[in-house]
Design an enzyme around this catalytic site. Sequence first.
Site, PDB file in Angstrom:
ATOM      1  N   HIS A  18       0.830  -1.204   0.000  1.00  0.00           N
ATOM      2  CA  HIS A  18       0.000   0.000   0.000  1.00  0.00           C
ATOM      3  C   HIS A  18       0.866   1.258   0.000  1.00  0.00           C
ATOM      4  O   HIS A  18       1.601   1.504   0.958  1.00  0.00           O
ATOM      5  CB  HIS A  18      -0.869  -0.057   1.261  1.00  0.00           C
ATOM      6  CG  HIS A  18      -1.789   1.084   1.449  1.00  0.00           C
ATOM      7  ND1 HIS A  18      -1.746   1.902   2.561  1.00  0.00           N
ATOM      8  CD2 HIS A  18      -2.802   1.547   0.689  1.00  0.00           C
ATOM      9  CE1 HIS A  18      -2.711   2.802   2.483  1.00  0.00           C
ATOM     10  NE2 HIS A  18      -3.366   2.619   1.351  1.00  0.00           N
ATOM     11  N   ARG A  19       0.822   2.008  -1.079  1.00  0.00           N
ATOM     12  CA  ARG A  19       1.676   3.194  -1.292  1.00  0.00           C
ATOM     13  C   ARG A  19       3.153   2.776  -1.235  1.00  0.00           C
ATOM     14  O   ARG A  19       4.001   3.505  -0.745  1.00  0.00           O
ATOM     15  CB  ARG A  19       1.378   4.293  -0.267  1.00  0.00           C
ATOM     16  CG  ARG A  19      -0.113   4.563  -0.084  1.00  0.00           C
ATOM     17  CD  ARG A  19      -0.407   5.647   0.944  1.00  0.00           C
ATOM     18  NE  ARG A  19      -1.812   5.650   1.307  1.00  0.00           N
ATOM     19  CZ  ARG A  19      -2.353   6.385   2.259  1.00  0.00           C
ATOM     20  NH1 ARG A  19      -1.604   7.219   2.942  1.00  0.00           N
ATOM     21  NH2 ARG A  19      -3.638   6.315   2.537  1.00  0.00           N
ATOM     22  N   GLU A  45       0.828  -0.665  -4.770  1.00  0.00           N
ATOM     23  CA  GLU A  45      -0.332   0.201  -4.949  1.00  0.00           C
ATOM     24  C   GLU A  45       0.174   1.635  -4.882  1.00  0.00           C
ATOM     25  O   GLU A  45       1.049   1.954  -4.063  1.00  0.00           O
ATOM     26  CB  GLU A  45      -1.337  -0.062  -3.824  1.00  0.00           C
ATOM     27  CG  GLU A  45      -2.690   0.585  -4.029  1.00  0.00           C
ATOM     28  CD  GLU A  45      -2.944   1.876  -3.277  1.00  0.00           C
ATOM     29  OE1 GLU A  45      -4.008   2.462  -3.458  1.00  0.00           O
ATOM     30  OE2 GLU A  45      -2.047   2.318  -2.519  1.00  0.00           O
ATOM     31  N   ASP A  47      -1.055   6.030  -5.707  1.00  0.00           N
ATOM     32  CA  ASP A  47      -2.162   6.968  -5.950  1.00  0.00           C
ATOM     33  C   ASP A  47      -1.685   8.075  -6.872  1.00  0.00           C
ATOM     34  O   ASP A  47      -0.558   8.552  -6.714  1.00  0.00           O
ATOM     35  CB  ASP A  47      -2.592   7.607  -4.623  1.00  0.00           C
ATOM     36  CG  ASP A  47      -2.878   6.574  -3.562  1.00  0.00           C
ATOM     37  OD1 ASP A  47      -3.946   5.959  -3.616  1.00  0.00           O
ATOM     38  OD2 ASP A  47      -2.010   6.373  -2.676  1.00  0.00           O
ATOM     39  N   HIS A  60      -0.776  10.710  -2.497  1.00  0.00           N
ATOM     40  CA  HIS A  60      -2.086  10.270  -2.015  1.00  0.00           C
ATOM     41  C   HIS A  60      -3.081  11.409  -1.872  1.00  0.00           C
ATOM     42  O   HIS A  60      -4.221  11.330  -2.328  1.00  0.00           O
ATOM     43  CB  HIS A  60      -1.945   9.547  -0.670  1.00  0.00           C
ATOM     44  CG  HIS A  60      -3.255   9.075  -0.134  1.00  0.00           C
ATOM     45  ND1 HIS A  60      -4.058   9.857   0.668  1.00  0.00           N
ATOM     46  CD2 HIS A  60      -3.927   7.917  -0.312  1.00  0.00           C
ATOM     47  CE1 HIS A  60      -5.159   9.191   0.962  1.00  0.00           C
ATOM     48  NE2 HIS A  60      -5.106   8.010   0.381  1.00  0.00           N
ATOM     49  N   GLU A 127      -4.261   3.791  -8.320  1.00  0.00           N
ATOM     50  CA  GLU A 127      -5.548   4.371  -7.900  1.00  0.00           C
ATOM     51  C   GLU A 127      -5.701   5.778  -8.437  1.00  0.00           C
ATOM     52  O   GLU A 127      -4.842   6.640  -8.217  1.00  0.00           O
ATOM     53  CB  GLU A 127      -5.666   4.382  -6.366  1.00  0.00           C
ATOM     54  CG  GLU A 127      -6.988   5.011  -5.962  1.00  0.00           C
ATOM     55  CD  GLU A 127      -7.284   4.990  -4.472  1.00  0.00           C
ATOM     56  OE1 GLU A 127      -6.525   4.375  -3.687  1.00  0.00           O
ATOM     57  OE2 GLU A 127      -8.310   5.602  -4.103  1.00  0.00           O
ATOM     58  N   GLN A 158      -7.606   1.113 -10.106  1.00  0.00           N
ATOM     59  CA  GLN A 158      -8.694   1.110  -9.139  1.00  0.00           C
ATOM     60  C   GLN A 158      -9.111   2.530  -8.786  1.00  0.00           C
ATOM     61  O   GLN A 158      -8.343   3.484  -8.934  1.00  0.00           O
ATOM     62  CB  GLN A 158      -8.308   0.334  -7.883  1.00  0.00           C
ATOM     63  CG  GLN A 158      -7.224   0.965  -7.033  1.00  0.00           C
ATOM     64  CD  GLN A 158      -6.954   0.184  -5.762  1.00  0.00           C
ATOM     65  OE1 GLN A 158      -7.476  -0.909  -5.564  1.00  0.00           O
ATOM     66  NE2 GLN A 158      -6.132   0.733  -4.872  1.00  0.00           N
TER      67      GLN A 158
END
Length: 257
Positions: A18-19, A45, A47, A60, A127, A158
């Site tokens: 995540h990130r 992942e 953003d 993010h 994302e 996503q």
Amino acid sequence: YSVNKAKLPIEDTYVVAHRGASGYAPENTLEAFALAKKMEADFIELDIQRTKDGTLIVLHDKLVDRTTNGEGKVKDLSLHDIQQLDAGSWFNEKYPKYAKKEYVGAKVPTLEQVFETFGNSIQYIIELKSPHLYPKMEMELLNLLEKYQIEDDHIIIQSFDEKCLVNIHKQNANIPLFQLLKRPNTDEQQLKLIKKYAVGVGPNFKRINEDYVRKAKSFQLYIHPYTLNDEFEIETALNWGVSGIITNYPDKVKRKL
Ligand code: G3P
Ligand code: CA
């Protein structure tokens, strides 16, 4: 179709950093992605947002304030402004246990820099943050995937924004999409609708249970709840049979598989 049917069976469990490995390195930086790769996470992942002068960058928040030494909205700052920022020192201050000298002065990467650095050597879950703020952002992302020849089996896109995902699906039905859900509905109707354009769901872990995981998988939808950092939560999700775990600590999850 599914996300690369041959290589990604829905019964397996994928570790999603995540990130990046953001428990150990400043989130959404090349340093955090390199560490996730070293830890053999299956996906990183990240953003994306867009600068005033139209460059997709990896961050993010809509504002640079939390994760850099600057301030203001990304959409009001130029790429040049953003490249002057230190995106690492905040991490050292907040998490002294994992602080490293090399994080000082870490940069906010552009999405192109990420693709230039890692190419098809890792798999991405990208994302689209706040796509309503950045018209046609999804087209720019598709163009970059094409430019850097990122293969369809190396990418998942996503978003919480359903409209944006449906739009991408219309442009290119080969790109696997995940619908993020803050408050997933427990009835099957929502999953049925999602199945029309997406291959998976990313629900808030706090709002699902074992039955929800079973339902998603009965539609052949991948299910990657977010964001699991606690040992007990990770074990619970694994027992429920999720297809992926989104975590800031990919090594912790890898040890449990
Ligand atoms: O992958 C899902 C998760 O990243 C969504 O929440 O706020 O961390 O982007 P957030
Ligand atoms: Ca995210």
